[in-house]
Design an enzyme around this catalytic site. Structure first.
Site, PDB file in Angstrom:
ATOM      1  N   ASP A   1      -8.826   8.366  -4.471  1.00 46.98           N
ATOM      2  CA  ASP A   1      -8.107   7.605  -5.376  1.00 46.98           C
ATOM      3  C   ASP A   1      -9.457   7.495  -6.704  1.00 46.98           C
ATOM      4  O   ASP A   1      -8.814   7.822  -7.798  1.00 46.98           O
ATOM      5  CB  ASP A   1      -7.722   6.363  -4.993  1.00 46.98           C
TER       6      ASP A   1
ATOM      7  N   PRO B   1       9.874   9.882 -11.312  1.00 42.66           N
ATOM      8  CA  PRO B   1      10.660  10.753 -10.142  1.00 42.66           C
ATOM      9  C   PRO B   1       9.451  11.132  -9.063  1.00 42.66           C
ATOM     10  O   PRO B   1       8.382  11.231  -9.242  1.00 42.66           O
ATOM     11  CB  PRO B   1      11.177  11.753 -11.013  1.00 42.66           C
TER      12      PRO B   1
ATOM     13  N   THR C   1       0.928  -1.195   0.016  1.00 40.67           N
ATOM     14  CA  THR C   1      -0.192  -0.032   0.217  1.00 40.67           C
ATOM     15  C   THR C   1       0.974   1.333  -0.003  1.00 40.67           C
ATOM     16  O   THR C   1       1.977   1.100   0.328  1.00 40.67           O
ATOM     17  CB  THR C   1      -1.118   0.123   1.248  1.00 40.67           C
ATOM     18  N   GLU C   2       0.222   2.368  -0.178  1.00 35.35           N
ATOM     19  CA  GLU C   2       0.982   3.650  -0.349  1.00 35.35           C
ATOM     20  C   GLU C   2       2.335   3.682  -1.290  1.00 35.35           C
ATOM     21  O   GLU C   2       3.044   4.093  -1.107  1.00 35.35           O
ATOM     22  CB  GLU C   2       1.609   4.153   1.005  1.00 35.35           C
TER      23      GLU C   2
ATOM     24  N   LYS D   1      -0.061   3.627  -6.516  1.00 39.07           N
ATOM     25  CA  LYS D   1      -0.807   2.952  -7.805  1.00 39.07           C
ATOM     26  C   LYS D   1      -1.689   4.011  -8.283  1.00 39.07           C
ATOM     27  O   LYS D   1      -2.107   3.864  -9.568  1.00 39.07           O
ATOM     28  CB  LYS D   1      -1.872   1.813  -7.146  1.00 39.07           C
ATOM     29  N   THR D   2      -2.367   4.671  -7.660  1.00 39.68           N
ATOM     30  CA  THR D   2      -3.491   5.604  -8.147  1.00 39.68           C
ATOM     31  C   THR D   2      -2.663   6.608  -9.200  1.00 39.68           C
ATOM     32  O   THR D   2      -3.066   6.917 -10.268  1.00 39.68           O
ATOM     33  CB  THR D   2      -4.338   6.134  -7.325  1.00 39.68           C
TER      34      THR D   2
ATOM     35  N   LYS E   1     -12.013   1.241  -9.651  1.00 42.17           N
ATOM     36  CA  LYS E   1     -11.272   0.971  -8.328  1.00 42.17           C
ATOM     37  C   LYS E   1     -12.557   0.378  -7.672  1.00 42.17           C
ATOM     38  O   LYS E   1     -13.290   0.702  -6.963  1.00 42.17           O
ATOM     39  CB  LYS E   1     -11.372   2.369  -7.586  1.00 42.17           C
TER      40      LYS E   1
ATOM     41  N   GLU F   1      -8.010  -0.995 -10.861  1.00 42.96           N
ATOM     42  CA  GLU F   1      -7.068  -0.978 -10.137  1.00 42.96           C
ATOM     43  C   GLU F   1      -7.245  -1.441  -8.539  1.00 42.96           C
ATOM     44  O   GLU F   1      -8.268  -1.286  -8.018  1.00 42.96           O
ATOM     45  CB  GLU F   1      -6.734   0.505  -9.764  1.00 42.96           C
TER      46      GLU F   1
ATOM     47  N   SER G   1     -11.248   1.555   0.512  1.00 43.54           N
ATOM     48  CA  SER G   1     -11.572   2.002   1.961  1.00 43.54           C
ATOM     49  C   SER G   1     -10.849   3.385   2.116  1.00 43.54           C
ATOM     50  O   SER G   1     -10.211   3.685   1.297  1.00 43.54           O
ATOM     51  CB  SER G   1     -10.910   0.790   2.879  1.00 43.54           C
TER      52      SER G   1
END
Length: 233
Positions: free
Chosen positions: A55, A209, A12-13, A16-17, A38, A117, A42
């Site tokens: 997201d 980047p 997670t984090e 992805k989005t 999506k 996603e 949550s």
């Protein structure tokens, strides 16, 4: 021809989005009609229109095909916790087969480039004996892996790639996403990228980047969609 891919991450984090929206923007720049789903989110906020996830709203903004929010994000859960726990607390039981039906509806629509996603990493539980990875398996989708470039990412990336192959799905490509700013940047990043390129069994679609603005349109310039578009011909 509709090209559809499932986007997962090493954790997670990992962005992805951001990467998904950048992929949609890059496909749109090539003249393709785009859409995204999506399926489970949550960490949603209560609004006048109902629960909304940031997201999912980003994906909705990045795609070219207009879709109602409920089709973009059919299962919206309020607490920012593991989806299966949030669903249990809300008295819901996400069903991968039902989610697959919703995704098929989008895949059969006007879009030529569709992204589904995931949430978190590959093996995220939805319910007892049900995982989010069951969804791309049901749809037989090629997978795009977002690698969050930080310490430990090589192990996470290789294990995720193994799990994807074990589930019988092809890894269509991967994106290296630098998720930390200059104060916490990854040491020996070039060497880590070289190792990932050598060991992951799929083309690198881009190296993103760190972008403090979070504007996915900046990320689109760092992506190469040709492996995705040529592989679907």
């Amino acid at each position: 021809m509709t090209r559809t891919f499932f986007v997962t991450g090493t954790n997670t984090e990992v962005g992805k989005t951001y990467v998904s929206a950048a992929l949609l923007a890059a496909a749109g720049e090539q003249g393709l009609q785009t859409a995204a789903v999506k399926p489970v989110a949550s960490g949603c906020e209560q609004t006048d229109a109902g629960l909304r996830n940031s997201d999912a709203l980003t994906l909705q903004q990045a795609m070219t095909v207009e879709m109602p929010y409920e089709q973009v994000n059919p299962i919206a859960l309020e607490p920012a916790i593991a989806p299966h726990i949030a669903a249990m607390e809300a008295g819901r039981r996400p069903d991968p087969s039902r989610l697959a039906g919703i995704c098929r509806g989008v895949m059969s629509g006007a879009a030529e480039f569709v992204l589904i996603e995931g949430a978190g990493g590959w093996r995220v539980p939805l319910a007892p004996r049900a995982f989010l990875s069951d969804l791309p398996r049901a749809l037989e989708l090629p997978v795009i892996l977002v690698v969050g470039m930080e310490l430990g990412c090589i192990n996470h990336a290789l294990l995720t790639a193994e799990a994807i192959r074990h589930d019988g799905l092809p890894l269509a490509g991967w994106v290296a996403n630098f998720v930390r700013g200059p104060q916490r940047e990854m040491p020996r990043s070039d060497e880590n990228l070289m190792t990932l390129r050598a060991l992951l069994p799929a083309p690198c679609l881009g190296v993103m980047p760190f972008d403090e603005s979070g504007d996915y349109r900046n990320g689109a310039a760092h992506l190469d969609l040709s492996p995705l578009l040529s592989s679907a011909d």
